[in-house]
Motif scaffolding. Sequence first.
Motif, PDB file in Angstrom:
ATOM      1  N   VAL A  44       1.959   6.218  -7.096  1.00 43.17           N
ATOM      2  CA  VAL A  44       0.857   7.045  -7.620  1.00 43.17           C
ATOM      3  C   VAL A  44       1.239   8.528  -7.569  1.00 43.17           C
ATOM      4  N   VAL A  45       1.818   8.954  -6.439  1.00 44.03           N
ATOM      5  CA  VAL A  45       2.194  10.371  -6.298  1.00 44.03           C
ATOM      6  C   VAL A  45       3.235  10.742  -7.357  1.00 44.03           C
ATOM      7  N   MET A  46       4.219   9.844  -7.559  1.00 43.08           N
ATOM      8  CA  MET A  46       5.261  10.134  -8.560  1.00 43.08           C
ATOM      9  C   MET A  46       4.666  10.230  -9.965  1.00 43.08           C
ATOM     10  N   VAL A  47       3.748   9.316 -10.269  1.00 41.64           N
ATOM     11  CA  VAL A  47       3.111   9.333 -11.592  1.00 41.64           C
ATOM     12  C   VAL A  47       2.312  10.630 -11.771  1.00 41.64           C
ATOM     13  N   LEU A  73       6.224  -7.895  -4.572  1.00 39.06           N
ATOM     14  CA  LEU A  73       6.447  -8.413  -3.200  1.00 39.06           C
ATOM     15  C   LEU A  73       5.181  -9.105  -2.690  1.00 39.06           C
ATOM     16  N   LEU A  74       4.038  -8.494  -2.990  1.00 38.21           N
ATOM     17  CA  LEU A  74       2.770  -9.068  -2.534  1.00 38.21           C
ATOM     18  C   LEU A  74       2.563 -10.461  -3.130  1.00 38.21           C
ATOM     19  N   ALA A  80       0.840  -1.203   0.000  1.00 37.10           N
ATOM     20  CA  ALA A  80       0.000   0.000   0.000  1.00 37.10           C
ATOM     21  C   ALA A  80       0.877   1.256   0.000  1.00 37.10           C
ATOM     22  N   VAL A  81       1.943   1.235   0.791  1.00 33.34           N
ATOM     23  CA  VAL A  81       2.830   2.405   0.871  1.00 33.34           C
ATOM     24  C   VAL A  81       3.503   2.624  -0.489  1.00 33.34           C
ATOM     25  N   LEU A  82       4.057   1.540  -1.061  1.00 33.64           N
ATOM     26  CA  LEU A  82       4.745   1.682  -2.355  1.00 33.64           C
ATOM     27  C   LEU A  82       3.766   2.103  -3.453  1.00 33.64           C
ATOM     28  N   PHE A  83       2.533   1.608  -3.348  1.00 34.61           N
ATOM     29  CA  PHE A  83       1.508   1.994  -4.326  1.00 34.61           C
ATOM     30  C   PHE A  83       1.277   3.503  -4.259  1.00 34.61           C
ATOM     31  N   GLY A  92       7.982   5.799 -10.915  1.00 32.38           N
ATOM     32  CA  GLY A  92       6.734   5.626 -10.162  1.00 32.38           C
ATOM     33  C   GLY A  92       6.099   4.280 -10.475  1.00 32.38           C
ATOM     34  N   MET A  93       6.049   3.951 -11.771  1.00 32.68           N
ATOM     35  CA  MET A  93       5.494   2.656 -12.192  1.00 32.68           C
ATOM     36  C   MET A  93       6.338   1.506 -11.653  1.00 32.68           C
ATOM     37  N   LEU A  94       7.652   1.708 -11.655  1.00 33.59           N
ATOM     38  CA  LEU A  94       8.559   0.651 -11.178  1.00 33.59           C
ATOM     39  C   LEU A  94       8.348   0.396  -9.685  1.00 33.59           C
ATOM     40  N   ILE A  95       8.232   1.468  -8.925  1.00 35.39           N
ATOM     41  CA  ILE A  95       8.044   1.333  -7.468  1.00 35.39           C
ATOM     42  C   ILE A  95       6.700   0.663  -7.178  1.00 35.39           C
ATOM     43  N   LEU A  96       5.696   1.101  -7.892  1.00 38.60           N
ATOM     44  CA  LEU A  96       4.367   0.519  -7.749  1.00 38.60           C
ATOM     45  C   LEU A  96       4.401  -0.981  -8.090  1.00 38.60           C
TER      46      LEU A  96
END
Lengths: 487, 173
Positions: free
Chosen positions: A97-100, A148-149, A90-93, A138-142
Motif C-alpha cells: 500500500v505504501v509503495m502504491v 501466501l495466505l 498484513a505486513v506485505l499488504f 507494490g501490487m506484486l508484493i501485496l
Amino acid sequence: MELTAKSRNSLVAMYLSVGGLIILAMMIFGILMLMAQGGMLDLSPAAFYQFLTIHGTGMVGAAAFAAAGVMWYFLSKEVKLSKKIFKLNAVLFLVGVVMVIIGVFSFEYASAWTFLYPLPAISANAWGITGALLYLFGMLILGIGFLLLYIDTGRAIIKKQGSLAKGLGWDVISGKKEEKDAPTPTIVASTMVTIVNITALTAGAIVLIMNIINVINPAFTFDPLLAKNLTFAFGHIFANSIIYMAVIAVYEILSKYTKRPWKANKPFLIAWNMSTVFTLLIYTHHMLMDSVMPTWMLIMGQVLSYANGLPVLIITAYGALMIVYKSGIKWDMASGLIYISMFGWVVGVVPAIIDATIVVNQVMHNTKWVPGHFHLYMALGACAMLFGFMYYLAKEDSAIRTNAFDKFGLFGYTIAILALGGSFLVSGALSTPRRWATHFPDWMAPANFGAVAGALAAIALTIYIIHFVRYMMMRNKQDKDVEKISA
Amino acid sequence: MIQTVAWITSLIFMSFVVIVFGIVALKSKEKRDYEPIKKKWYKARTFYGSVLVIFMLAVTIYTLRDLPYNQPVYGEGSEPTVVDVEAFQFGWNISETEFSAGEPIEFKVTAADVTHGFGIYDEDMNLIAQTQAMPEYTNTVYITFDEPGTYEILCMEYCGLAHHLMIEEIVVK
C-alpha cells in the motif's frame, strides 16, 4: 504460535480496522472525482486520474484485506491456520500500500487499476519509470502476501478434509458421504476462494512481472491481448472473491441470530462448485468489445455470467431469505447490515447480468453503467457484510452498545449506496463514459447527485469506524484492567 | 434504444428484489418452526429455480441471435466502405470521415501505442456502437448510419491523462 480467542480477535480487528479506514479514505477520493465530473470541483486531469488509480486499487485491496480477515476469523475456528502467515500478509499488504501511494502521489503514476499493457511504460510523459515500478512492485508484493495466505488456507483445508475437492464436497455430491457429514459452509466458501484466488494471483503476478520488465526494458514486449486476458483474469476473480470471503459472515451470523442451522446440503455444494468454475471463467465478459477474441470465448462470457447469477439467486440469497422469514430474529446493527448485504448483492447482480449481454455491452461497455452495478454489489453487498461483521465482532468481544448514530448509519448507508448506484446507472443509460476527468454538461447532474450520496455513505462509514475503534479501545482497557488485577 | 430497455428492465427486477426483501423483513418478527418453512420453501425453490433457468436460457438464445462481431450480409452491388482507424495518445487517424446515410461501413480499428476504445455517439450523445482499439490487433465495427448528422468518436478506454480529450467528428450526409 498458539491461537487463542483473544489473539484471533486482535488480529482480525486489526485487519478490519485497517480495511475500514482505507475504504473510508478511498470513498473520499471517489466523492472528489464525482464532484470534478459534476463541475463542482476544479481538479486537474493528472490529479483526477491519480485519484482514479488509487480509488480502484485501494477499494479492492482494502475490501479484500478486510474480507480475508472475516474468512480467517471463522475458518481458524475449524482448521489450524498459521498466525505467522496471517501477520506476514498484513505486513506485505502495508508495504504494498505504501509503495502504491508513493508511486501514485509522489511520482504521479496513473494507469488506473487495470494497468493495461503497455500503458505503464507508455504514458505520454505523464509519469516515469520510478512511479510505474513503485506501483507495479507494490501490487506484486501485496499479491504475494495474499498468495501466501491462500496457500496456507489451502494447506489447512487439505489437512482437515483430505483434499480441496472434498473441501468443495465432491464426496457428498457423488454420494460417497452423507449430507450430514458435508463440510461446513465456512470450509466450502474458503475452499472456493482458495482455488480461485491462487489462480487469480498467479495470473496477476505474471502480468505484473511482464509489465515490470517492459517498463525497465521497453525492447521486451509481449502480446497486448494476452496481457489484457491476464489482467482481467486477475482483477475480476480477485475482486469477486471479496464477496465470497465476506459471505461466510452471512452464513455464520444469520444462523446464530435466527437460531436456525445453515448447513451445506447437495444443492448448496453444487452451487458453490458452479461458482468456483464460473468465477474462474467469466472474466471474458470484460472483453466483449474485443472482437479479435475467439467468438466462443465471448459467448461463454455472456452465458456463464448469466449462469453465475444462479448460485446466489437460487441458493445463497434464497437461503438468507428463508432463514430470516418468520424467525423472530433480533435486529441490530450486525444482523441489519448482514441482511442488507444480501439485498445489495442481489440488487447489484441485476444490472451486471444485463451488461454481460453482448448486444447491451456494445452500448454500455466502459460507460458508468459498469461502476453502477459494482458499487451496488461491492458497497451494498460485500462491504455491508464486512461492516456487519465489525458490529458482530464488537458485540461478541466486548460490552459495547450501539446508539442512535449507528442506526442512522445503517439507514444512511443503505440509502446512500442505492442513490450512488442509481446515479451511476442513470449516467450509464445516458452513455456517459467511465474514467473521464470531465463531463459534458448533460452528464453532470447524476455525478453531482452521486457525490452527495457518496458523502452520506462516508458519514455512515465514519460512524461504523468510530464504533469499532471504541470497541478496540474498550477491549484494550479490559485487558489492562485484568493485568492490574492479576498483578 | 437499448439503453432505455436495459434501464427499465433493471428497474423492474430491482424493484422486485426490494419488494421480496421488504416482505421477508416485515415477516421476520413472527416466530414459527423452521422445519415446515423449509419444506414449503424448498418446494417453491424448485419451481422458482426452474423458471429462472428457463427464463435465462430464453433470453440467452434471443440475445445471441445477432452478434456485433459478425459481418452483415450485404446486398448485391452494395459493397461496404472500409475505413481504417488508428487511435493514438491522444487523437484519431481516420481514413475517411464523410459518409452517406444507408451506406454500409466497416471500421477497422487499431492503436499505435496503448489500448484505447472507439465509441461512436449519435447527435443526441447516445453511444450506438464501440470496440476496443488495441496495438497489434484490429477490431471491426460494422455499422450503417440511418440518419444524417454529425457523429462523434470518443475514447472509451482509459489511455492516459488526455483520454477525455480524444474526440473526433464524422459526418453522415
